[in-house]
Every structure is written in C-alpha cells, then in structure tokens.
Design a protein around this motif. Structure first.
Motif, mmCIF file in Angstrom:
data_model
loop_
_atom_site.group_PDB
_atom_site.id
_atom_site.type_symbol
_atom_site.label_atom_id
_atom_site.label_comp_id
_atom_site.label_asym_id
_atom_site.label_seq_id
_atom_site.Cartn_x
_atom_site.Cartn_y
_atom_site.Cartn_z
ATOM 1 N N TYR A 102 -8.200 71.357 48.472
ATOM 2 C CA TYR A 102 -7.983 69.952 48.823
ATOM 3 C C TYR A 102 -7.077 69.357 47.760
ATOM 4 O O TYR A 102 -7.461 69.293 46.584
ATOM 5 N N ILE A 103 -5.881 68.972 48.137
ATOM 6 C CA ILE A 103 -4.929 68.417 47.175
ATOM 7 C C ILE A 103 -4.763 66.935 47.455
ATOM 8 O O ILE A 103 -4.304 66.541 48.523
ATOM 9 N N ASP A 104 -5.144 66.121 46.489
ATOM 10 C CA ASP A 104 -4.959 64.674 46.540
ATOM 11 C C ASP A 104 -3.766 64.354 45.641
ATOM 12 O O ASP A 104 -3.858 64.488 44.425
ATOM 13 N N MET A 105 -2.649 63.999 46.270
ATOM 14 C CA MET A 105 -1.407 63.790 45.528
ATOM 15 C C MET A 105 -0.772 62.474 45.975
ATOM 16 O O MET A 105 -0.104 62.424 47.006
ATOM 17 N N PRO A 106 -0.965 61.397 45.223
ATOM 18 C CA PRO A 106 -0.372 60.110 45.618
ATOM 19 C C PRO A 106 1.143 60.127 45.439
ATOM 20 O O PRO A 106 1.645 60.002 44.333
ATOM 21 N N LEU A 107 1.864 60.286 46.528
ATOM 22 C CA LEU A 107 3.323 60.373 46.465
ATOM 23 C C LEU A 107 3.981 59.000 46.356
ATOM 24 O O LEU A 107 5.060 58.874 45.807
ATOM 25 N N GLN A 108 3.386 57.981 46.920
ATOM 26 C CA GLN A 108 3.789 56.569 46.880
ATOM 27 C C GLN A 108 5.014 56.231 47.728
ATOM 28 O O GLN A 108 5.080 55.163 48.290
ATOM 29 N N HIS A 109 5.986 57.107 47.811
ATOM 30 C CA HIS A 109 7.140 56.915 48.700
ATOM 31 C C HIS A 109 7.887 58.234 48.738
ATOM 32 O O HIS A 109 7.534 59.175 48.012
ATOM 33 N N ILE A 110 8.924 58.316 49.566
ATOM 34 C CA ILE A 110 9.723 59.539 49.603
ATOM 35 C C ILE A 110 11.219 59.246 49.533
ATOM 36 O O ILE A 110 12.005 60.132 49.194
#
Length: 193
Positions: A102-110
């Motif tokens: 389970y990967i929780d990765m807050p990218l916020q935008h791209i």
C-alpha cells in the motif's frame, strides 16, 4: 525539512527529528504486547526518515526492523514523498511479509507548472516513471494519493493535465482538496500578486 509552498507544517514543527530504529522497535513491541496488530508510520515526509540521526538510517532499515516485531501483522508507511521514494524502498516493501503493498504518496499535482509553484522538486515525467516502477516492482500494489486544485496560478490547462493524469493512472484511492490558504506560507503571498 521539506518546504512545499502551501504547507505551514515545517514552520510549526521545526526541522525533522527522527527517532532511532531501536526506540521505534521498542515502542512497536510495547504496542503489540498491548494488542496492537497494525502500525501506521506517519510524518510529513516518511521517506526522509533517519537522515538526521547521528548514525543515519533509512526507511527500508526501519521497515525491516519493524517487520520482525512479534505480533505485528500490518505496517503502513504513510506520506511518502515521490522524490525520495527509492528503488530500495520499493523492493523492501515488496519483500517484507508484514509491510502492506500500500503506497500512500501525496503527489499534490502533476502539471510541471504547478509542481514548480508548489516546490515539489519533481516533474510529471519523473512521477510517471516512478509510478510505473512501483507497479512493476510491487505485486498487487494499492496506490493512494492526494491532489490540490485551485492553487494560485493554476490554469485551465494545468487542471486538464491533472484530470487526464488521474484518468490515465487510475489510482486505487484518491483524495482531491481545494487549495486552502495557510498564513505565512509562500503560496499565501501568491494571491496578493
């Protein structure tokens, strides 16, 4: 130590202060002895764990040690920043029995324009390559992320880029938040420009 332009946490909490692997293993064993079966590792940037210790450690070191704590069944490192999510970390997650895929990765935008404005230190191309490596390296991975919309300076094209990215990647869990101005952050000044 991460200074995203929208976030007040570093100003409130100060510099990163990691605890030693031994102290966290002892706490985990104590929690397990009291009946806990799951550990959630939470910090502003969990992937930066241990860099500030006198004897530096890294998140894979901590995960390997916690994996051996008697009674703990599930371990989830949360808030993994994409810039510091290494191949070693990917393989560690894939290989350890009790660390959830389970990967929780807050990218916020791209959008590269927004990533620069937010001081995220990455690009769309790098993020896509990272997500591809994660999906290849970790069988049956669950990907969770968060995005901010309405950030100062976001254009219709930036939003469209994000929209298309979300449709393309098909995250398992996704949170989208409207930008909220935090006083004393660089982004708060963007609204005055």
């Amino acid at each position: 130590d991460r200074r995203c332009t929208f976030c007040i946490i570093p100003a409130i909490r100060g510099k990163q202060r990691s605890r030693t692997v031994a102290s966290l293993v002892a706490e985990a064993q104590n929690l397990s002895d009291q009946g806990a079966v799951e550990l959630n590792l939470i910090s502003q940037d969990t992937t930066w764990y241990g860099k500030d210790l006198p004897e530096p450690a890294a998140l894979p070191d901590l995960l390997r040690a916690l994996n051996d704590v008697r009674g703990i069944q599930w371990i989830r490192p949360l808030y993994n920043h994409p810039v510091r999510f290494t191949d070693e970390l990917m393989h560690t997650i894939a290989d350890l029995e009790h660390v959830c895929n389970y990967i929780d990765m807050p990218l916020q935008h791209i959008s590269d324009h927004m990533l620069t404005a937010m001081n995220r230190e990455t690009t769309q191309k790098e993020t896509r390559a990272l997500l591809d490596r994660i999906r290849t390296s970790i069988p049956q991975v669950t990907l969770r992320t968060t995005f901010i919309v309405g950030f100062p300076g976001e254009t219709d094209q930036d939003f469209e880029t994000l929209y298309n990215f979300v449709a393309d990647i098909r995250f398992d869990r996704l949170g989208i938040f409207m930008y909220s101005q935090e006083e004393h952050t660089p982004a708060a000044g963007y609204l005055d420009q």
